[in-house]
Enzyme design. Structure first.
Site, PDB file in Angstrom:
ATOM      1  N   LYS A  76      48.678  78.546  51.121  1.00 52.75           N
ATOM      2  CA  LYS A  76      47.396  78.748  51.817  1.00 52.75           C
ATOM      3  C   LYS A  76      47.488  79.945  52.764  1.00 52.75           C
ATOM      4  CE  LYS A  76      48.650  77.278  56.027  1.00 52.75           C
ATOM      5  NZ  LYS A  76      48.475  77.954  57.325  1.00 52.75           N
ATOM      6  N   THR A  96      42.740  77.618  57.593  1.00 55.11           N
ATOM      7  CA  THR A  96      43.380  78.909  57.841  1.00 55.11           C
ATOM      8  C   THR A  96      42.539  80.082  57.337  1.00 55.11           C
ATOM      9  OG1 THR A  96      45.384  77.642  57.424  1.00 55.11           O
ATOM     10  CG2 THR A  96      45.668  79.945  57.859  1.00 55.11           C
TER      11      THR A  96
HETATM   12  O1  LIG Z   1      49.451  76.779  59.696  1.00 55.30           O
HETATM   13  C1  LIG Z   1      48.638  76.937  60.567  1.00 55.30           C
HETATM   14  C2  LIG Z   1      47.490  76.029  60.729  1.00 55.30           C
HETATM   15  O2  LIG Z   1      47.604  74.873  59.951  1.00 55.30           O
HETATM   16  C3  LIG Z   1      48.757  78.086  61.470  1.00 55.30           C
HETATM   17  O3  LIG Z   1      48.351  79.193  60.786  1.00 55.30           O
HETATM   18  P1  LIG Z   1      48.878  80.647  61.181  1.00 55.30           P
HETATM   19  O4  LIG Z   1      50.379  80.652  60.998  1.00 55.30           O
HETATM   20  O5  LIG Z   1      48.164  81.554  60.244  1.00 55.30           O
HETATM   21  O6  LIG Z   1      48.510  80.900  62.600  1.00 55.30           O
END
Ligand SMILES: O=C(CO)COP(=O)(O)O
Ligand SMILES: NC(=O)C1=CN([C@@H]2O[C@H](COP(=O)(O)OP(=O)(O)OC[C@H]3O[C@@H](n4cnc5c(N)ncnc54)[C@H](OP(=O)(O)O)[C@@H]3O)[C@@H](O)[C@H]2O)C=CC1
Length: 320
Positions: free
Chosen positions: A185, A242
């Site tokens: 993701k 995300t």
């Molecule tokens: O995994 C995340 C939210 O579930 C955090 O995402 P990021 O690492 O892109 O900040």
């Protein structure tokens, strides 16, 4: 049960805060003296601003206190996980190790739980993953996550030990599905950020999220994951969060690529290395992974945004 947390970044600290506020004894290990100093002296961590860290979180740069815990949550970047495990392999054997990182390791081509199984075969490998920003968890906002453990009896123990009033854990034995959903993701979040940053619009982002999901499923199923897991919190749930929130660093990194702006190189962006890993896996296993491949090429400067868009739009027309 005393819970150990390896990693004094935003996520490790957030988990420490949430667990400590719910009566758990927490030992936090961070390699950085400055981080530990800040926690010990001021009960803060600049990686997780405006959050007070309860006194019951014991922080240290020494590894020994962490290794007294039977359950250890590992919240360091995915590409650093094999090194950490190898360095402490003997002491980690026999423990329950819960990976909290999201990525595919470029040297081994495995997700975090599989990496734990391979490097520390004497440990119980588990994954804690799903839609959750560190700041939300630390503030006690309601959050639902996936706890994946191949040994369901151990999984039940971990589920109970790590759930709190605001942190609701769902259990699965499909560690491969859970680790790949969380890793993939991030690649789609970069793609979504690029689309918005380049001005392609929200319809384009919706198309990327929707077409990105079966792409995630294709790879995960080939590597032994289950479709239901991908459709759950660790896959679809985290994909939605995300790809649509500028709290996400992967999404913000994509935004900056789309706008042709620079991005702070010290920020943890797991999706960049994972896109490279996915491109390699797609080539060797002959799996169609068009969005991830384009993201890898953009991240590495092997293509430009206009060409990337043409590559995606000029693919043969097909059934949905
Ligand atoms: O995994 C995340 C939210 O579930 C955090 O995402 P990021 O690492 O892109 O900040
Ligand atoms: N932040 C979030 O909202 C969420 C993060 N995650 C996942 O958690 C993982 C960690 O992310 P996050 O905490 O946000 O990242 P941060 O950038 O906030 O912190 C990373 C931490 O890892 C430490 N670190 C880096 N390399 C090593 C190493 N070789 N050995 C030991 N420690 C190391 C850093 O130490 P130093 O400061 O010394 O460099 C720092 O404390 C990622 O995989 C991320 O995807 C999952 C869900 C939510």
């Amino acid at each position: 049960m005393k819970i150990g947390i390896a990693g004094g970044g935003a996520f490790g600290t957030a988990l420490a805060v949430a667990l400590a506020l719910n009566g758990r004894q927490v030992t936090l290990w961070a390699r950085g003296g400055d981080t530990v100093d800040q926690i010990v002296r001021f009960r803060t961590n600049s990686r997780l601003p405006n959050i007070e860290i309860p006194p019951s979180v014991e922080a240290s740069t020494e590894i020994a206190p962490l290794l007294t815990c039977d359950t250890i949550l590992i919240a360091i970047p995915a590409q650093t996980l094999p090194g950490f495990l190898a360095e402490h392999r003997d002491s980690l054997s026999g423990k329950a190790l819960v990976a909290c990182c999201k990525g595919i390791d470029l040297t081994r081509m495995t997700g975090p739980a599989t990496t734990i199984q391979d490097v520390v075969p004497g440990a119980t490998a588990a994954m804690l993953t799903g839609p959750s920003f560190a700041a939300d968890i630390a503030k006690g906002l309601p959050t639902a996550l996936t706890l994946a453990c191949g040994d369901d009896a151990q999984g039940q123990v971990l589920q109970k030990a790590l759930s709190t009033n605001s942190l609701r854990l769902y259990r699965t034995t499909d560690t491969v599905g859970a680790e790949l959903g969380g890793a993939l993701k991030n690649v789609m979040a970069i793609a979504s950020g690029i689309a918005i940053g380049a001005g392609f619009g929200e319809s384009a982002r919706a198309a990327l999220i929707t077409r990105g999901f079966p792409e995630m499923q294709r790879l995960a199923l080939q590597l032994g994951g289950e479709a239901d897991t991908l459709a759950g919190l660790s896959g679809f749930g985290d994909l939605v969060l995300t790809c649509t929130s500028d709290q996400s660093r992967n999404y913000r990194f994509g935004l900056s690529l789309g706008r042709n702006e620079s991005f702070d190189k010290t920020t943890t962006v797991e999706g960049a290395a994972t896109a490279r890993a996915v491109k390699q896996l797609a080539q060797t296993r002959k799996i169609d992974m068009p969005i991830s491949t384009v993201v890898a090429d953009l991240v590495d400067g092997h293509t430009d945004i206009r060409t990337a868009l043409d590559t995606l739009l000029s693919r043969p027309l097909k059934e949905e």
